[in-house]
Write a protein that holds these residues in place. Sequence first.
Motif, PDB file in Angstrom:
ATOM      1  N   SER A   1       0.647  -1.179  -0.097  1.00 37.78           N
ATOM      2  CA  SER A   1      -0.017   0.034  -0.052  1.00 37.78           C
ATOM      3  C   SER A   1       0.971   1.077  -0.014  1.00 37.78           C
ATOM      4  O   SER A   1       0.707   2.164  -0.626  1.00 37.78           O
TER       5      SER A   1
ATOM      6  N   THR B   1       2.538   1.397  -3.586  1.00 33.99           N
ATOM      7  CA  THR B   1       1.654   1.611  -4.553  1.00 33.99           C
ATOM      8  C   THR B   1       1.093   3.110  -4.712  1.00 33.99           C
ATOM      9  O   THR B   1       0.901   3.667  -5.643  1.00 33.99           O
TER      10      THR B   1
ATOM     11  N   LEU C   1       0.799   5.875  -7.495  1.00 31.49           N
ATOM     12  CA  LEU C   1      -0.572   5.970  -7.692  1.00 31.49           C
ATOM     13  C   LEU C   1      -0.777   7.782  -7.812  1.00 31.49           C
ATOM     14  O   LEU C   1      -1.879   8.346  -8.375  1.00 31.49           O
TER      15      LEU C   1
ATOM     16  N   ASN D   1       6.542  -6.409 -10.235  1.00 33.45           N
ATOM     17  CA  ASN D   1       5.225  -7.253 -11.015  1.00 33.45           C
ATOM     18  C   ASN D   1       4.153  -6.136 -11.092  1.00 33.45           C
ATOM     19  O   ASN D   1       3.539  -6.043 -12.305  1.00 33.45           O
ATOM     20  N   TRP D   2       3.807  -5.594  -9.902  1.00 30.72           N
ATOM     21  CA  TRP D   2       2.773  -4.583 -10.005  1.00 30.72           C
ATOM     22  C   TRP D   2       2.946  -3.493 -10.731  1.00 30.72           C
ATOM     23  O   TRP D   2       2.360  -3.044 -11.844  1.00 30.72           O
TER      24      TRP D   2
ATOM     25  N   THR E   1       3.068  -4.388 -14.788  1.00 32.06           N
ATOM     26  CA  THR E   1       1.838  -4.655 -15.181  1.00 32.06           C
ATOM     27  C   THR E   1       0.631  -3.690 -14.974  1.00 32.06           C
ATOM     28  O   THR E   1       0.332  -2.888 -15.748  1.00 32.06           O
ATOM     29  N   ASP E   2       0.071  -3.714 -13.797  1.00 28.81           N
ATOM     30  CA  ASP E   2      -1.087  -2.542 -13.345  1.00 28.81           C
ATOM     31  C   ASP E   2      -0.628  -1.191 -13.616  1.00 28.81           C
ATOM     32  O   ASP E   2      -1.283  -0.615 -14.247  1.00 28.81           O
ATOM     33  N   ALA E   3       0.675  -0.740 -13.045  1.00 28.87           N
ATOM     34  CA  ALA E   3       1.059   0.510 -13.342  1.00 28.87           C
ATOM     35  C   ALA E   3       0.986   1.212 -14.702  1.00 28.87           C
ATOM     36  O   ALA E   3       0.670   1.925 -15.034  1.00 28.87           O
TER      37      ALA E   3
ATOM     38  N   GLN F   1      -0.547  -0.577 -17.242  1.00 29.83           N
ATOM     39  CA  GLN F   1      -1.912  -0.387 -17.851  1.00 29.83           C
ATOM     40  C   GLN F   1      -2.843   0.947 -17.336  1.00 29.83           C
ATOM     41  O   GLN F   1      -3.490   1.306 -18.070  1.00 29.83           O
ATOM     42  N   TRP F   2      -2.359   1.390 -16.308  1.00 29.75           N
ATOM     43  CA  TRP F   2      -2.862   2.665 -15.690  1.00 29.75           C
ATOM     44  C   TRP F   2      -2.507   3.882 -16.413  1.00 29.75           C
ATOM     45  O   TRP F   2      -3.101   4.656 -16.379  1.00 29.75           O
TER      46      TRP F   2
END
Length: 384
Positions: free
Chosen positions: A85, A88, A92, A112-113, A116-118, A120-121
């Motif tokens: 948390s 990220t 964010l 990994n986050w 991938t996620d970051a 994609q964001w």
Amino acid sequence: MSENPNPHWSARTLAAQALGRIDEATRAVVPPIHVTTTFIRDPDNQYRTGNIYGRPDNETVREAEAMIAALEGAPVAMVLGSGMSAATAVFLALAPGDHAIVPKVMYWALRNWIVTDAVQWGLKIDVVDTSDLDAVRAAIRPGETKLVWLETPANPLWTITDIRAVADIAHAAGARVAVDSTCATPLLTRPLEHGADIVMHAATKYLNGHSDVIAGALAAARDDAFWVRIKRVRSMLGQILGPLEAYLLIRGMRTVDLRVRAACANAMELALRLSNHAAVAEVLYPGLPTHPGHDIARRQMTGGFGGMLSIRVRGGEQAAIATAAKVQLWKRATSLGGVESLIEHRGSIEGPGSPCPMDLLRLSTGIEDVEDLYADLDQALRQA
């Protein structure tokens, strides 16, 4: 709570005394746990206490934050629900399209986050060897790079990055520097003093130190607009730490100096002995003169080189796994930074694409008797 009576105390004293604050209502020497979720308005509809709702407002949480700020020498700090948390929340707080640089060697779940996620964001990410200053310079995009994320010592190879040198490069290009200093702890390295803008801790690890709390922490050099955005992320996404967890984190931090010093001493002794073990091909520990980052570590780490080390087993992957299976005192478990010693075949966790060699065992050295710790590793290595 009463104010800290002596801001010139050492980090060890500040931690042991929980800043020396006394609860004014009860005169208790241990901070109370505040569990309320809501607060009364004043008759004129104001909130003069500053407390409105339990998601952003909790006095026990603020006590934990004050301790972390004091240990890091920071004007502001915040605690969050986990190390992930905390990490990220920093990413964010960036805007889609912003460019960030992250290390090749770092905590695998966060990496990994990010990729991938970051991505994609909408973030643009470059993964580089941050211990190589030329690689950092080459990756920097002046005016576009907004964040350089460092981890030092970096899990699980214990790579060392020169915080001051990278901060100079990043700041010249208009970027901030954030440092995951989980394994160094504020007792060994205070990144803000080396030019970093933000320092992050998986407080689950050394700050708590008892393997019974999931928590994260951030501290910053300035209470600026970016810090305000991070606070908003925490509040709006509910990345909060509960009051009981904050209390247990405070409890853990009161012994952080003693625990970290003991773990460092054990890790150094084990690194030296294992370097001469017939079944060990290599020891990765920044306290060893043979470690490629040793000289930098000596400059930016004070009082020890951390409680984390890794060994590469001569027999390869199967011998490493067999060694972990033979230990009796060391616990085969993930995580790190607790009073108990843990061993993990890290490659099995990280999987394909990881820079972690498959013959590597990660060791989180606790505070047990070092003779017992070495004897257990020795017999396991001999049997593997």
